[in-house]
Design an enzyme around this catalytic site. Structure first.
Site: not given
Length: 742
Positions: A458, A515
């Site tokens: 993240e 991702e």
């Protein structure tokens, strides 16, 4: 001898579309964190939760044509009788306890996914009991006795689609590939592309829109509908509303999508304002409220700016049309809202990671010019979720998704601690595809290694890397005379222009590709000792954390095959496709780094075994990820869609032609898959001048009760609104039924 095999295959295909009776249902525990809040913070959290829950119902309308009807059917049944009371009725209608449990699991699944398609994997699920038995139960229910005409009509409106598994209905998708309600059923990929061009030309974001196509005397007419509480004709006009001619097509932009729900969201956000902790929170709520009232993404962006400025609040939240994973075109956002409370101990570890960013970012494999000019220190906190409304609950979030804000003003990262705690607790006998000697180590370090991976993914994953842009004025954010492409050695020759964004440019692969980039950053940076010691891991423990993190990734890559649809050759889940891509990259690295072989399990059925050579992670593994990650970043930064697609599609291919038969391995994965857990969430209730937390038991019945009690204040009006909103949709190209609301 092929007969049993055929039966097995039929059985397998079927079971994929049921939720198993023994599915895990876990309670999302937030009682301790909530108890520590001040009375003002509790009120703030309460009103935000109400806004999130009502907004989350929009997901029913964003998922499938029948989802809202099924939701209303279930709410009406369970408002009159609790699961325990209804069970007595079930017994008298000849339904076995297994069948009744299957019905409860289906109902809980519909609530937990906000629709009849799994939020993770996007496949349809249907009740695991015969249709005539479910019909008998519905007819015997108290709700049916009280309102036979309405309930009969409701059952008739959704019973067919509730059970049907025609090819197109098995998964979400566009055109003949699947079901979507972001577009009317007659829209194709070409229509989606045309609409994107139109939206770009009007500088309109697709996030809060849906697209409906009508045939007007042989000419296609498109209607772009914005989510807003105000309907057309109310005295607030955006310049964007109206009718336009674009490339010989007619486009109408109007507002009022999900109007009754958006009205509720705005109302509760305004209630919450009175309890805001500071000016940033107040202004943020004001802008959000404006956004949902008038359908303005710009107002939502403005709210997001205040939200970023509200650093480290005790009660954290975000709400709106956020993630675009489920729009088959990749640009419309699904509604979600979450409210959570800070988990101090875990947050401190993440804060340390953020403050080391300046040291860690230069370790990444791309040249300095490909990194953001200054690392915008994100606000990273670990939170315990109180409320997460929408189609599913992630373990970590990195928002806002607006690239222009991320590049210039920053973003926030949240790791959801109480979700992690529950989601990754696995029993040894359910640990598929690992060697026996890896299992205990895996169970011991899975949680800690995932915490490291989530933090890196993240913060330094999504938070790193620059996009090369030339703005509308012709100004560049990089020196094109100097910057060379490390892959080609040539000067950089492509970039984003004007209002182009990563999502609009890379569209259908954008989510998964990004991702994948973030996952690779996690794998790469977890090899650094300093990173591991930030999380409190030293020596042999630190090595074990690295080993289990890499092992989890390759295992996740194999498990990812469950989320690949062979018939349409398409992936249904961005993260799982990303992990499969990484598995392929590491297999390709060779030298015995990763082993993947097909074996026969102890039960005599096909199985697979994954191995990882721990001694080669820092050499062979690191080099492979270094090369691949650099490619991903360079293609992303330079807006090289063709190169990016070619690379990503190559590694995403599921075939039987390479050293590994992934087609057959997929069958094995489906045979041995474990259903994802469902979460039961508490409700908040104002009593007098304090707020109480109402908890429910961790079972399908507990999950159902939490939902019937969640909307009890105005249940009848709400259900009428949901059924009404259904008619606003144009059923697969026929425009007849839309007339009643024009």
């Amino acid at each position: 001898s092929w007969q049993p095999l055929l039966n097995l295959k039929l059985k397998m295909v079927d079971s994929q579309y049921y939720l198993p009776n023994e599915i895990g249902v876990a309670s999302l525990d937030c009682s301790e964190a909530f108890r520590l809040l001040s009375p003002q913070e509790k009120m703030y959290a309460h009103y935000l939760s109400r806004a999130a829950w009502y907004g989350g119902l929009a997901v029913l309308l964003q998922t499938s044509p029948e989802s809202a009807d099924i939701f209303v059917l279930l709410q009406r049944i369970f408002r009159k009788q609790t699961p325990a009371q209804l069970e007595q009725v079930a017994t008298t209608t000849g339904i076995s306890s297994e069948e009744y449990q299957a019905f409860l699991v289906y109902a809980a699944g519909l609530y937990a996914n906000m629709g009849n398609y799994k939020s993770f994997g996007d496949t349809k699920f249907i009740p695991n009991l015969p249709k005539d038995k479910l019909k008998a139960l519905v007819k015997a229910s108290q709700a049916f006795q009280d309102q036979p005409t309405e309930m009969e009509a409701l059952w008739d409106s959704c019973s067919c689609l509730l059970y049907s598994l025609e090819d197109r209905q098995k998964q979400l998708g566009l055109g003949d590939k699947g079901i979507t309600t972001y577009f009317s059923g007659n829209c194709s990929l070409e229509d989606a592309e045309m609409a994107q061009k139109f939206l770009d030309s009007k500088k309109l974001s697709a996030y809060n829109t849906r697209l409906f196509k009508r045939d007007n005397g042989g000419k296609a007419c498109y209607e772009v509908r914005l989510a807003s509480a105000v309907q057309k004709g109310q005295n607030y006009s955006l310049s964007c509303c109206g009718s336009f001619n674009f490339e010989d097509k007619e486009f109408t932009v109007k507002r009022g999508d999900y109007a009754p729900l958006m009205e509720k969201v705005s109302y509760y956000l305004q209630q919450a304002q009175a309890y805001a902790a500071n000016e940033n929170q107040r202004k943020m709520l004001e802008e959000y409220s404006r956004s949902f009232t008038f359908g303005s993404v710009d107002a939502h962006k403005e709210g997001s700016r205040y939200w970023i400025k509200d650093k480290g609040p005790i009660v954290e939240s975000y709400i709106g049309f956020i993630e675009s994973y489920r729009d088959p075109f990749g640009s419309r956002g699904e509604f979600e809202g979450f409210i959570a409370v800070v988990n101090k101990a875990m947050s401190e570890r993440f804060a340390k990671l953020v403050s080391s960013a300046e040291v860690l970012l230069p370790e990444l494999p791309w040249p300095r010019e490909f990194e953001k000019d200054t690392f915008l220190k994100p606000d990273f906190t670990s939170l315990d979720v109180l409320t997460f409304a929408g189609s599913g609950i992630p373990a970590g979030i990195n928002i806002p998704n607006y690239d222009d804000i991320r590049q210039s003003e920053g973003f926030k990262n949240v790791s959801l601690g109480n979700v992690l705690a529950v989601a990754y607790a696995t029993q040894k006998d359910k640990l598929t595809f690992l060697q026996e000697e890896d299992k205990d180590l895996f169970i011991k370090w899975k949680g800690p290694s995932f915490e490291v991976q989530v933090g890196l993914h993240e913060l330094l994953g999504h938070g790193s890397g620059k996009l090369f842009v030339q703005d509308d004025m012709g100004k560049f954010n990089f020196d094109q005379s100097k910057v060379t492409n490390p892959e080609t050695g040539e000067p950089v020759s492509s970039w984003y222009r004007g209002s182009e964004t990563w999502d609009s440019k890379f569209s259908t692969i954008a989510s998964s590709y990004e991702e994948c980039r973030a996952e690779c950053v996690g794998l790469y940076l977890c090899l650094i000792k300093q990173v591991l010691s930030i999380f409190g891991h030293e020596g042999q423990d630190a090595e074990d954390v690295v080993y289990v993190n890499w092992l989890s990734m390759v295992r996740a890559g194999l498990l990812g095959l469950e989320f690949y649809t062979a018939e349409s050759k398409s992936w249904r889940q961005a993260h799982m496709q990303a992990r499969f891509v990484i598995l392929r990259v590491l297999l390709e690295a060779g030298e015995g780094l990763v082993g993947l072989e097909e074996v026969t399990g102890q039960d005599g059925k096909p199985d697979a075994r994954i191995t990882l050579d721990r001694s080669k992670i820092h050499t062979v593994g690191k080099n492979a990820i270094h090369r691949f990650l650099c490619k991903l970043q360079v293609l992303k930064a330079t807006a090289d869609v063709e190169g990016g697609r070619a690379l990503y599609d190559l590694y995403s291919t599921v075939d039987d032609g390479s050293a590994h038969n992934f087609v057959r391995l997929r069958e094995t994965v489906l045979l041995r898959k474990e259903a994802r857990k469902m979460f039961v969430q508490a409700n908040t209730r104002v009593s007098g001048d304090s707020v109480e937390l109402v908890d429910y038991e961790s079972s399908a019945a507990g999950l159902i009760r939490s939902f019937t009690e969640r909307f009890q204040d105005d249940a009848e009006q709400l259900e009428a609104d949901l059924l009404d909103a259904k008619f606003e949709e144009i059923p697969s190209g026929r425009s007849g039924r839309i007339a009643r609301h024009q």
